[in-house]
Design a protein around this motif. Structure first.
Motif, PDB file in Angstrom:
ATOM      1  N   TRP A 148       0.845  -1.194   0.000  1.00 37.37           N
ATOM      2  CA  TRP A 148       0.000   0.000   0.000  1.00 37.37           C
ATOM      3  C   TRP A 148       0.880   1.244   0.000  1.00 37.37           C
ATOM      4  CZ3 TRP A 148      -5.376   0.698   0.160  1.00 37.37           C
ATOM      5  CH2 TRP A 148      -6.132  -0.487   0.221  1.00 37.37           C
ATOM      6  N   ILE A 149       0.366   2.305  -0.628  1.00 34.11           N
ATOM      7  CA  ILE A 149       1.084   3.585  -0.671  1.00 34.11           C
ATOM      8  C   ILE A 149       0.153   4.675  -0.149  1.00 34.11           C
ATOM      9  CG2 ILE A 149       2.228   5.295  -2.149  1.00 34.11           C
ATOM     10  CD1 ILE A 149       2.924   3.025  -4.056  1.00 34.11           C
ATOM     11  N   GLY A 150       0.616   5.397   0.833  1.00 38.48           N
ATOM     12  CA  GLY A 150      -0.163   6.500   1.376  1.00 38.48           C
ATOM     13  C   GLY A 150       0.248   7.826   0.768  1.00 38.48           C
ATOM     14  N   VAL A 151      -0.713   8.702   0.543  1.00 38.57           N
ATOM     15  CA  VAL A 151      -0.456  10.025  -0.030  1.00 38.57           C
ATOM     16  C   VAL A 151      -1.213  11.071   0.771  1.00 38.57           C
ATOM     17  CG1 VAL A 151      -0.052   9.139  -2.355  1.00 38.57           C
ATOM     18  CG2 VAL A 151      -2.353   9.820  -1.681  1.00 38.57           C
ATOM     19  N   VAL A 152      -0.668  12.273   0.755  1.00 41.48           N
ATOM     20  CA  VAL A 152      -1.316  13.429   1.377  1.00 41.48           C
ATOM     21  C   VAL A 152      -1.447  14.497   0.300  1.00 41.48           C
ATOM     22  CG1 VAL A 152      -1.159  15.221   3.139  1.00 41.48           C
ATOM     23  CG2 VAL A 152      -0.395  12.906   3.657  1.00 41.48           C
ATOM     24  N   ASN A 153      -2.656  14.721  -0.174  1.00 43.09           N
ATOM     25  CA  ASN A 153      -2.899  15.677  -1.246  1.00 43.09           C
ATOM     26  C   ASN A 153      -3.228  17.057  -0.679  1.00 43.09           C
ATOM     27  OD1 ASN A 153      -2.585  13.718  -3.270  1.00 43.09           O
ATOM     28  ND2 ASN A 153      -4.715  13.029  -2.964  1.00 43.09           N
ATOM     29  N   ARG A 154      -3.343  18.009  -1.593  1.00 41.70           N
ATOM     30  CA  ARG A 154      -3.727  19.355  -1.173  1.00 41.70           C
ATOM     31  C   ARG A 154      -5.185  19.365  -0.704  1.00 41.70           C
ATOM     32  NH1 ARG A 154      -2.580  23.152  -6.190  1.00 41.70           N
ATOM     33  NH2 ARG A 154      -3.726  21.431  -7.181  1.00 41.70           N
ATOM     34  N   SER A 155      -5.435  20.134   0.308  1.00 41.85           N
ATOM     35  CA  SER A 155      -6.809  20.317   0.769  1.00 41.85           C
ATOM     36  C   SER A 155      -7.507  21.337  -0.116  1.00 41.85           C
ATOM     37  CB  SER A 155      -6.815  20.789   2.227  1.00 41.85           C
ATOM     38  OG  SER A 155      -6.205  22.067   2.325  1.00 41.85           O
ATOM     39  N   GLN A 156      -8.819  21.461   0.064  1.00 43.84           N
ATOM     40  CA  GLN A 156      -9.551  22.451  -0.726  1.00 43.84           C
ATOM     41  C   GLN A 156      -9.076  23.859  -0.415  1.00 43.84           C
ATOM     42  OE1 GLN A 156     -11.771  21.639  -3.161  1.00 43.84           O
ATOM     43  NE2 GLN A 156     -11.646  23.818  -3.669  1.00 43.84           N
ATOM     44  N   ALA A 157      -8.666  24.051   0.854  1.00 46.73           N
ATOM     45  CA  ALA A 157      -8.146  25.375   1.223  1.00 46.73           C
ATOM     46  C   ALA A 157      -6.847  25.656   0.494  1.00 46.73           C
ATOM     47  CB  ALA A 157      -7.941  25.449   2.739  1.00 46.73           C
ATOM     48  N   ASP A 158      -6.001  24.636   0.350  1.00 44.46           N
ATOM     49  CA  ASP A 158      -4.738  24.814  -0.396  1.00 44.46           C
ATOM     50  C   ASP A 158      -5.017  25.133  -1.852  1.00 44.46           C
ATOM     51  OD1 ASP A 158      -3.279  24.288   1.883  1.00 44.46           O
ATOM     52  OD2 ASP A 158      -3.102  22.138   1.457  1.00 44.46           O
ATOM     53  N   ILE A 159      -6.019  24.445  -2.429  1.00 46.61           N
ATOM     54  CA  ILE A 159      -6.361  24.707  -3.831  1.00 46.61           C
ATOM     55  C   ILE A 159      -6.876  26.127  -3.977  1.00 46.61           C
ATOM     56  CG2 ILE A 159      -7.889  24.040  -5.720  1.00 46.61           C
ATOM     57  CD1 ILE A 159      -7.810  21.181  -4.634  1.00 46.61           C
ATOM     58  N   ASN A 160      -7.695  26.558  -3.039  1.00 47.10           N
ATOM     59  CA  ASN A 160      -8.221  27.927  -3.107  1.00 47.10           C
ATOM     60  C   ASN A 160      -7.106  28.956  -2.961  1.00 47.10           C
ATOM     61  OD1 ASN A 160     -10.773  26.843  -3.387  1.00 47.10           O
ATOM     62  ND2 ASN A 160     -11.261  26.989  -1.206  1.00 47.10           N
ATOM     63  N   LYS A 161      -6.076  28.628  -2.171  1.00 55.06           N
ATOM     64  CA  LYS A 161      -4.945  29.535  -1.982  1.00 55.06           C
ATOM     65  C   LYS A 161      -3.906  29.398  -3.089  1.00 55.06           C
ATOM     66  CE  LYS A 161      -5.319  29.522   3.092  1.00 55.06           C
ATOM     67  NZ  LYS A 161      -4.628  29.152   4.364  1.00 55.06           N
ATOM     68  N   SER A 162      -4.164  28.492  -4.048  1.00 53.49           N
ATOM     69  CA  SER A 162      -3.257  28.272  -5.195  1.00 53.49           C
ATOM     70  C   SER A 162      -1.884  27.812  -4.744  1.00 53.49           C
ATOM     71  CB  SER A 162      -3.145  29.549  -6.042  1.00 53.49           C
ATOM     72  OG  SER A 162      -4.405  29.921  -6.543  1.00 53.49           O
ATOM     73  N   VAL A 163      -1.872  26.883  -3.785  1.00 56.04           N
ATOM     74  CA  VAL A 163      -0.607  26.291  -3.370  1.00 56.04           C
ATOM     75  C   VAL A 163      -0.093  25.416  -4.512  1.00 56.04           C
ATOM     76  CG1 VAL A 163       0.525  24.792  -1.691  1.00 56.04           C
ATOM     77  CG2 VAL A 163      -1.285  26.365  -0.948  1.00 56.04           C
ATOM     78  N   ASP A 164       1.131  25.645  -4.969  1.00 57.77           N
ATOM     79  CA  ASP A 164       1.631  24.898  -6.126  1.00 57.77           C
ATOM     80  C   ASP A 164       1.998  23.471  -5.726  1.00 57.77           C
ATOM     81  OD1 ASP A 164       4.075  25.014  -4.845  1.00 57.77           O
ATOM     82  OD2 ASP A 164       4.793  26.710  -6.038  1.00 57.77           O
TER      83      ASP A 164
END
Length: 564
Positions: A148-164
């Protein structure tokens, strides 16, 4: 592929274009569409992968979606993951019970052995305090063939803040390295590791598929070559090319037919069985004894003598008796001719079926077959005429030496002083019948050897030599038109160097372009064609020699010297 040539350098613009294209395809609703949006990303920081982002599986339809949305999404997903070369990413959120994961359930259905399924656990950072996904990531809770591989993606707040994405990947690495629960697994966690694993696995899958692909390509090539072979060579557009193609196909058919007769292919041995079995058996079945019965001998001799009895020997009676016996040989002779004709027809059909080039041209196949059968019919009539002439020759002229050896002594009834009554007694008639039978048997044995020679000479030999000659003649008539004397047409401009000077000659007797026909690649067939046409056009030979075309091939034409 709605913008195939447009390039994007800003992922925000890419995200907006995807959203806009989705709205254009499905409207401002929550519906889905099976029409894919193709996006190609070029960067030195990405791996070689093709990803298909499918809609998530749902349980119920929400407002704005049709009732069939649940089944529609599942059908769409299955259409992709059921392909044997597809790698499945079974993505499940870590903050939900894994036992209820639809992704794991459907993946297990299409890939029960787990040979192409990778488990991906998301939202690890959103799990409740005091809980973790270590058991799942270590394969203790649910084991897969691949870790198994775990990932941590951007949150909706990060997307709204345009975190690259670069910052997001850095935060992901820091999360796993600094987390006490996952620090020991940090080397094989994260989106970057997932991309590398997928790329490496894809490479191994491609390598394992290469032998099968090579076999498939080889089989496809063989099938296509067989299909091309069945279809034959490309059809020529010009008249000369078509003529050349026809001649080549006819030559292939004629060669197959000759091979049957020569024993290279089976079938020709049946002709010998006609001469070795059928003809002798038919001759033996002839009942000469009925023709030479006592009553028939007395009747024919008496009728032949007429009002004046024979003096020494009943010569006319002998002739009539022999003629009546030999005439019956005509039936077996004709039967032998017909039997050979039937065998030759069968060989023609076999040769046609074995000539693959004829399958491409059904009309030509019919024409060639009809021409060959018509030629065999003509040969049969000629063979039958010649064979029956052999019998007629035996009837028309008897072997004199045979009868000059007949005894004429008194003991055997040859004394001419015996009375008329004595000359027609049973002993005398029996002696006449025996003499005639002996002569007929000798003649029959001779015809048994000469009839096969006649049949072979007139039918088999001629079929090998000129089966399609008449067809070629008719073909030549369509290619060569001989105009009337009122409207002569020029044939060719013939240039010949003579003492350093060029001399032009024009022949206006025949409408045929020799240069055109001889531009084909097969020189021998062209020369044979010219030889046939020379028999039709007497003045053609001189013009052919002056064209200079034969100089290019360094071939000596009949009757020409190398210096010409």
């Amino acid at each position: 592929m709605h913008l195939p040539r447009k390039k994007f350098t800003d992922f925000a613009a890419v995200r907006k274009e995807i959203s806009d294209e989705t709205d254009r395809e499905t409207g401002h609703t929550k519906q889905i569409s099976s029409v894919p949006i193709h996006l190609s990303i070029f960067s030195p920081n990405v791996v070689n992968l093709t990803l298909v982002d499918l809609p998530g599986l749902t349980k119920v339809a929400i407002e704005g979606q049709p009732e069939s949305i649940v089944q529609d999404i599942e059908n769409m997903v299955r259409a992709f993951i059921e392909k044997p070369n597809c790698i499945i990413l079974a993505i499940s959120p870590a903050n939900q019970d894994l036992a209820t994961s639809d992704a794991i359930k459907i993946s297990r259905e299409v890939d029960p052995k787990g040979e192409r399924t990778f488990g991906v656990l998301t939202k690890i950072d959103l799990m409740d305090k005091g809980t973790n996904a270590v058991d799942i990531l270590e394969g203790k809770a649910y084991k897969l063939q691949f870790p198994w591989i775990g990932v941590v993606n951007r949150s909706q707040a990060d997307i709204n803040k345009s975190v690259d994405m670069i910052a997001a990947r850095r935060r992901e690495r820091e999360y796993f390295q600094n987390s006490p629960e996952y620090s020991h697994l940090a080397s094989r966690m994260g989106s970057e590791h997932l991309g590398k694993m997928l790329s490496k696995h894809l490479e191994s899958v491609i390598k394992s598929r290469i032998p099968g692909l090579q076999s498939l390509v080889s089989k496809t090539i063989i099938d296509l070559e067989a299909e091309l072979s069945r279809l034959g060579k490309p059809i020529a557009a010009d008249a000369g090319g078509k003529l050349y193609t026809i001649m080549e196909i006819c030559r292939a058919f004629d060669q197959n037919f000759k091979e049957h007769l020569d024993g290279v292919r089976p079938g020709g041995d049946k002709i010998y069985s006609v001469f070795d079995s059928q003809l002798p058996a038919a001759l033996k079945r002839l009942q000469f004894d009925k023709h030479l019965s006592m009553e028939n001998v007395r009747k024919l001799i008496t009728e032949a003598d007429g009002y004046q009895p024979h003096l020494i020997a009943p010569e006319q009676g002998y002739r009539r008796l022999i003629d009546s016996c030999l005439v019956s040989i005509k039936s077996p002779a004709e039967a032998a001719v017909d039997a050979v004709h039937s065998i030759l027809k069968d060989l023609v059909h076999k040769a046609m079926s074995e000539t693959t080039e004829l399958k491409q041209y059904p009309t030509l196949r019919v024409e060639v077959g009809n021409a060959a059968i018509e030629s065999l019919e003509r040969l049969r009539e000629e063979s039958k005429k010649a064979t029956l002439q052999l019998v007629d020759m035996e009837c028309g002229y008897l072997t004199v030496e045979f009868f000059r050896k007949l005894p004429q002594d008194i003991e055997k009834g040859g004394n001419p002083t015996h009375s008329l009554f004595d000359r027609y007694n049973d002993s005398y008639l029996r002696r006449v019948g025996s003499t005639v039978l002996s002569y007929v048997n000798v003649t029959c044995a001779s015809l048994r050897n000469s009839i096969p020679k006649s049949v072979v000479y007139c039918q088999v030999r001629e079929a090998k030599r000129s089966l399609l000659d008449y067809f070629f003649t008719e073909l030549g008539k369509k290619e060569v038109s001989i105009p009337t004397a009122k409207s002569p047409l020029p044939v060719a401009n013939c240039n010949k160097m003579e003492n350093g000077k060029s001399r032009q000659r024009m022949n206006s007797a025949n409408n045929l372009s020799i240069r055109y026909i001889c531009s084909r690649s097969n020189w021998l067939s062209c020369w044979m064609r010219i030889q046939q046409l020379c028999s039709v056009v007497p003045t053609l030979q001189s013009d052919w020699n002056c064209t200079g075309a034969h100089k290019k091939r360094s071939m000596l034409l009949p009757g020409r010297s190398s210096g010409e």
